[in-house]
Scaffold this motif. Structure first.
Motif, PDB file in Angstrom:
ATOM      1  N   LYS A  68      21.975  10.855  38.296  1.00  0.00           N
ATOM      2  CA  LYS A  68      20.569  10.703  37.933  1.00  0.00           C
ATOM      3  C   LYS A  68      19.660  11.716  38.608  1.00  0.00           C
ATOM      4  O   LYS A  68      19.854  12.070  39.769  1.00  0.00           O
ATOM      5  N   LEU A  69      18.665  12.165  37.855  1.00  0.00           N
ATOM      6  CA  LEU A  69      17.610  13.006  38.409  1.00  0.00           C
ATOM      7  C   LEU A  69      16.790  12.166  39.381  1.00  0.00           C
ATOM      8  O   LEU A  69      16.616  10.982  39.145  1.00  0.00           O
ATOM      9  N   PRO A  70      16.303  12.674  40.473  1.00  0.00           N
ATOM     10  CA  PRO A  70      16.235  14.075  40.850  1.00  0.00           C
ATOM     11  C   PRO A  70      17.429  14.574  41.664  1.00  0.00           C
ATOM     12  O   PRO A  70      17.626  15.773  41.780  1.00  0.00           O
ATOM     13  N   GLY A  71      18.220  13.681  42.242  1.00  0.00           N
ATOM     14  CA  GLY A  71      19.275  14.122  43.155  1.00  0.00           C
ATOM     15  C   GLY A  71      20.494  14.720  42.482  1.00  0.00           C
ATOM     16  O   GLY A  71      21.178  15.544  43.065  1.00  0.00           O
ATOM     17  N   CYS A  72      20.776  14.286  41.258  1.00  0.00           N
ATOM     18  CA  CYS A  72      21.908  14.814  40.475  1.00  0.00           C
ATOM     19  C   CYS A  72      23.204  14.730  41.256  1.00  0.00           C
ATOM     20  O   CYS A  72      24.048  15.637  41.196  1.00  0.00           O
ATOM     21  N   GLY A  73      23.385  13.637  42.003  1.00  0.00           N
ATOM     22  CA  GLY A  73      24.512  13.484  42.908  1.00  0.00           C
ATOM     23  C   GLY A  73      25.865  13.833  42.326  1.00  0.00           C
ATOM     24  O   GLY A  73      26.225  13.376  41.256  1.00  0.00           O
ATOM     25  N   GLY A  74      26.582  14.664  43.062  1.00  0.00           N
ATOM     26  CA  GLY A  74      27.958  14.963  42.719  1.00  0.00           C
ATOM     27  C   GLY A  74      28.173  16.005  41.645  1.00  0.00           C
ATOM     28  O   GLY A  74      29.293  16.197  41.207  1.00  0.00           O
ATOM     29  N   VAL A  75      27.129  16.695  41.203  1.00  0.00           N
ATOM     30  CA  VAL A  75      27.303  17.709  40.153  1.00  0.00           C
ATOM     31  C   VAL A  75      26.822  19.067  40.656  1.00  0.00           C
ATOM     32  O   VAL A  75      25.756  19.172  41.256  1.00  0.00           O
ATOM     33  N   PHE A  76      27.635  20.070  40.400  1.00  0.00           N
ATOM     34  CA  PHE A  76      27.222  21.446  40.633  1.00  0.00           C
ATOM     35  C   PHE A  76      27.452  22.233  39.353  1.00  0.00           C
ATOM     36  O   PHE A  76      28.268  21.856  38.518  1.00  0.00           O
ATOM     37  N   LEU A  77      26.695  23.298  39.194  1.00  0.00           N
ATOM     38  CA  LEU A  77      26.858  24.169  38.042  1.00  0.00           C
ATOM     39  C   LEU A  77      27.794  25.307  38.411  1.00  0.00           C
ATOM     40  O   LEU A  77      27.683  25.880  39.497  1.00  0.00           O
ATOM     41  N   SER A  78      28.702  25.619  37.509  1.00  0.00           N
ATOM     42  CA  SER A  78      29.562  26.794  37.622  1.00  0.00           C
ATOM     43  C   SER A  78      29.010  27.774  36.595  1.00  0.00           C
ATOM     44  O   SER A  78      29.185  27.591  35.395  1.00  0.00           O
ATOM     45  N   VAL A  79      28.294  28.766  37.077  1.00  0.00           N
ATOM     46  CA  VAL A  79      27.546  29.665  36.194  1.00  0.00           C
ATOM     47  C   VAL A  79      28.236  31.033  36.148  1.00  0.00           C
ATOM     48  O   VAL A  79      28.311  31.732  37.162  1.00  0.00           O
ATOM     49  N   PHE A  80      28.713  31.366  34.969  1.00  0.00           N
ATOM     50  CA  PHE A  80      29.348  32.661  34.761  1.00  0.00           C
ATOM     51  C   PHE A  80      28.268  33.677  34.408  1.00  0.00           C
ATOM     52  O   PHE A  80      27.516  33.487  33.452  1.00  0.00           O
ATOM     53  N   ALA A  81      28.188  34.730  35.195  1.00  0.00           N
ATOM     54  CA  ALA A  81      27.240  35.820  34.951  1.00  0.00           C
ATOM     55  C   ALA A  81      27.998  37.119  35.172  1.00  0.00           C
ATOM     56  O   ALA A  81      28.309  37.470  36.317  1.00  0.00           O
TER      57      ALA A  81
END
Length: 115
Positions: A68-81
């Motif tokens: 849940k927002l705002p903490g977004c617990g336990g999720v990270f983004l893997s961003v390919f650039a």
């Protein structure tokens, strides 16, 4: 600084994109079994891509899996650039995207969260 640079400066770690599977697994372990949400940044207008295409799906995903927002617990983004994979905490990305959108996190949740 470009929008892409501003967004990617949020990264807490990086790895070569060619080592994505191992790097994502390692980051999950280091972040205590966190979930990875993968994004591929386009070469063009990064802000428009993030706000128009990625943000609605990301908010729906976060709310649906209980991060849940705002903490977004336990999720990270893997961003390919390009040839680099950037790891960004979802909470940090959401703060920046809310700022860019001009909407609060609560408004984004109402707008894009599960119905």
């Amino acid at each position: 600084m470009t929008d892409a640079e501003t967004f990617l400066r949020l990264a807490f770690a990086q790895a070569p994109a060619s080592e994505a599977n191992a790097a994502i697994s390692r980051t999950r372990e280091e972040q205590e079994d966190s979930r990875s949400y993968e994004l591929v940044l386009p070469g063009g207008d990064v802000r428009a891509f993030l706000l128009e295409r990625a943000l609605p799906k990301l908010v729906d995903y976060l709310e649906s899996v209980g991060a849940k927002l705002p903490g977004c617990g336990g999720v990270f983004l893997s961003v390919f650039a390009g040839d680099t994979l950037h790891f960004i905490h979802a909470r940090d990305a959401m703060q920046l995207l809310a700022e860019w959108s001009g909407a609060s996190l609560e408004e984004l949740k109402r707008r894009y969260g599960p119905r």
